[in-house]
Design a protein around this motif. Structure first.
Motif, mmCIF file in Angstrom:
data_model
loop_
_atom_site.group_PDB
_atom_site.id
_atom_site.type_symbol
_atom_site.label_atom_id
_atom_site.label_comp_id
_atom_site.label_asym_id
_atom_site.label_seq_id
_atom_site.Cartn_x
_atom_site.Cartn_y
_atom_site.Cartn_z
ATOM 1 N N VAL A 6 -10.654 2.737 -0.133
ATOM 2 C CA VAL A 6 -9.300 2.539 0.400
ATOM 3 C C VAL A 6 -8.388 3.519 -0.324
ATOM 4 C CG1 VAL A 6 -7.449 0.902 0.875
ATOM 5 C CG2 VAL A 6 -9.827 0.094 0.737
ATOM 6 N N MET A 10 -2.820 -1.245 0.453
ATOM 7 C CA MET A 10 -3.340 -2.280 1.347
ATOM 8 C C MET A 10 -3.061 -3.625 0.699
ATOM 9 S SD MET A 10 -7.277 -2.532 2.763
ATOM 10 C CE MET A 10 -7.733 -3.627 4.117
ATOM 11 N N ASP A 11 -2.833 -4.636 1.504
ATOM 12 C CA ASP A 11 -2.587 -5.971 0.970
ATOM 13 C C ASP A 11 -3.777 -6.406 0.112
ATOM 14 O OD1 ASP A 11 -0.984 -8.525 1.033
ATOM 15 O OD2 ASP A 11 -2.889 -9.251 1.832
ATOM 16 N N VAL A 15 -8.063 -6.742 0.521
ATOM 17 C CA VAL A 15 -9.018 -6.003 -0.310
ATOM 18 C C VAL A 15 -10.011 -6.971 -0.944
ATOM 19 C CG1 VAL A 15 -9.286 -4.533 -2.342
ATOM 20 C CG2 VAL A 15 -7.374 -4.150 -0.774
ATOM 21 N N TYR A 26 -10.623 0.548 -4.421
ATOM 22 C CA TYR A 26 -9.242 0.513 -3.938
ATOM 23 C C TYR A 26 -8.380 1.319 -4.883
ATOM 24 C CZ TYR A 26 -4.579 -1.280 -2.836
ATOM 25 O OH TYR A 26 -3.252 -1.374 -2.508
ATOM 26 N N ILE A 48 -10.651 3.486 4.488
ATOM 27 C CA ILE A 48 -9.455 2.852 5.044
ATOM 28 C C ILE A 48 -8.238 3.648 4.587
ATOM 29 C CG2 ILE A 48 -8.035 0.766 5.079
ATOM 30 C CD1 ILE A 48 -10.585 -0.876 4.765
ATOM 31 N N ARG A 50 -3.857 4.948 5.584
ATOM 32 C CA ARG A 50 -2.630 4.780 6.352
ATOM 33 C C ARG A 50 -2.381 6.085 7.099
ATOM 34 N NH1 ARG A 50 0.383 0.185 6.007
ATOM 35 N NH2 ARG A 50 -0.334 -1.291 4.438
ATOM 36 N N LEU A 72 -4.638 1.659 8.767
ATOM 37 C CA LEU A 72 -3.628 0.634 8.507
ATOM 38 C C LEU A 72 -2.338 0.990 9.241
ATOM 39 C CD1 LEU A 72 -4.438 0.324 4.725
ATOM 40 C CD2 LEU A 72 -4.844 -1.467 6.425
ATOM 41 N N ASN A 292 2.383 -6.152 6.764
ATOM 42 C CA ASN A 292 1.357 -5.588 5.888
ATOM 43 C C ASN A 292 0.179 -6.537 5.752
ATOM 44 O OD1 ASN A 292 0.304 -3.564 4.116
ATOM 45 N ND2 ASN A 292 0.844 -4.885 2.392
ATOM 46 N N SER A 296 -3.389 -5.362 7.262
ATOM 47 C CA SER A 296 -4.492 -5.269 6.307
ATOM 48 C C SER A 296 -5.625 -6.225 6.679
ATOM 49 C CB SER A 296 -3.985 -5.565 4.895
ATOM 50 O OG SER A 296 -3.027 -4.611 4.495
#
Length: 321
Positions: A6, A10-11, A15, A26, A48, A50, A72, A292, A296
């Motif tokens: 990631v 991300m929330d 995760v 992450y 993952i 954005r 995302l 979010n 997510s």
């Protein structure tokens, strides 16, 4: 165990759900560290992102085991879809998960721009009293909203606007004039030029494509009736920023709200700097606490399903052989 990288925020709860089934790296700083991102992807099965991570052919070349890309958000212009398809990498956007946040941003911006009083806080705080000058703002009810691009977000904007008493027209070349969504939202399907000519408020909800680049240029700003306002939460590049700045300074366009720009972050010395009645935000129309979490969670679930499906397909193939 499958590995997920990631590269943007991300929330955390989403995760953690991924960590229950996969090895997860992450690290939101990876978007600004291209070599570290390439190294992380060397043995990754999913990525993952954005909107800032560029999923290019070059990046995909550094990820030979990649099976899925989660986005995302909904825009896909930072992902080379053809290159992904050629490698058998599936792409999973969070379609619909941030629609409410974007639609509320549009309505809030329309209210602020038509009323025209919310730029006066500093004057009032310094003892000025521009009551007469600010007494001619306009109400949303009875105004005409032109929704350019009538997908899920555009339709939700139309519903919210209709609930506030606006007349809604829309344009979307992908939809026939008798598509059910026009009737369901109370909007009238018209041509792009007709939508612009009758609009008090224009809101854009189209992807950035060759056909939509500079969709609102000097010629189309001239089509707007004097005093119209413009809102862009879609993609930078759809609005000609030089032409918009000129239309604002000339007073033909009464105000604008831009959440997206041709170059992000907005460069110093942009023609937009100092333009009057202009709201600028840093690509956050779709970002709220709630959206979010929704975005997510949805992307985590779709990436998990894609990896599980790939593992099942491999097991079936091995069984047949």
């Amino acid at each position: 165990m499958k590995r997920v990288v990631v590269s943007e925020f991300m929330d955390v709860s989403a995760v953690d759900r991924l960590r229950a089934d996969f090895e997860v790296q992450y690290d939101p700083s990876l978007v600004d560290a291209p070599e570290a991102l390439r190294e992380a992807l060397a043995d990754a099965h999913a990525l993952i992102v954005r909107n800032r991570t560029q999923v290019s052919t070059s990046l995909l070349d550094s990820a030979p085991n990649l099976l899925a890309v989660g986005r995302l958000g909904v825009g896909l212009d930072n992902i080379d879809l053809d290159a992904c398809a050629g490698r058998g990498v599936t792409v999973h956007p969070a379609t619909g998960a941030n629609a409410q946040a974007v639609a509320e941003y549009v309505i809030a911006s329309a209210l602020m721009l038509l009323r025209g009083v919310f730029f006066a806080s500093a004057d009032v705080a310094h003892g000025h009293w521009p009551r007469t000058a600010l007494s001619n703002g306009r109400e949303l009810a009875g105004a005409t909203l032109a929704v350019i691009g009538f997908g899920g977000i555009g339709q939700l904007v139309a519903r919210l606007a209709g609930g506030l008493g606006m007349q809604v027209v829309g344009h979307d070349p992908q939809l026939s004039p008798d598509a059910p969504c026009w009737r369901e939202t109370g909007a009238c399907a018209v041509s792009l030029d007709d939508a612009l000519r009758c609009a008090d408020v224009v809101t854009l909800h189209v992807p950035l494509l060759p056909a939509t680049r500079n969709l609102l240029d000097a010629a189309r700003f001239a089509m707007l009736k004097k005093g119209a306002v413009v809102i862009n939460t879609a993609r930078g590049g759809i609005v000609d920023e030089v032409a918009l700045a000129a239309a604002l300074r000339a007073g033909h366009v009464a105000g604008a709200a831009l959440d997206v720009f041709a170059d992000e972050p907005l460069a110093a010395g942009s023609p937009l700097a100092g333009a009057p009645n202009l709201i600028l935000t840093p690509h956050i129309a779709g970002l709220t606490m709630q959206s979010n979490e929704r975005v997510s969670s949805l992307v985590a679930a779709r990436v998990k399903a894609a990896l599980c499906a790939a593992e099942l397909a491999l097991a079936e193939k091995e069984e047949r052989s």
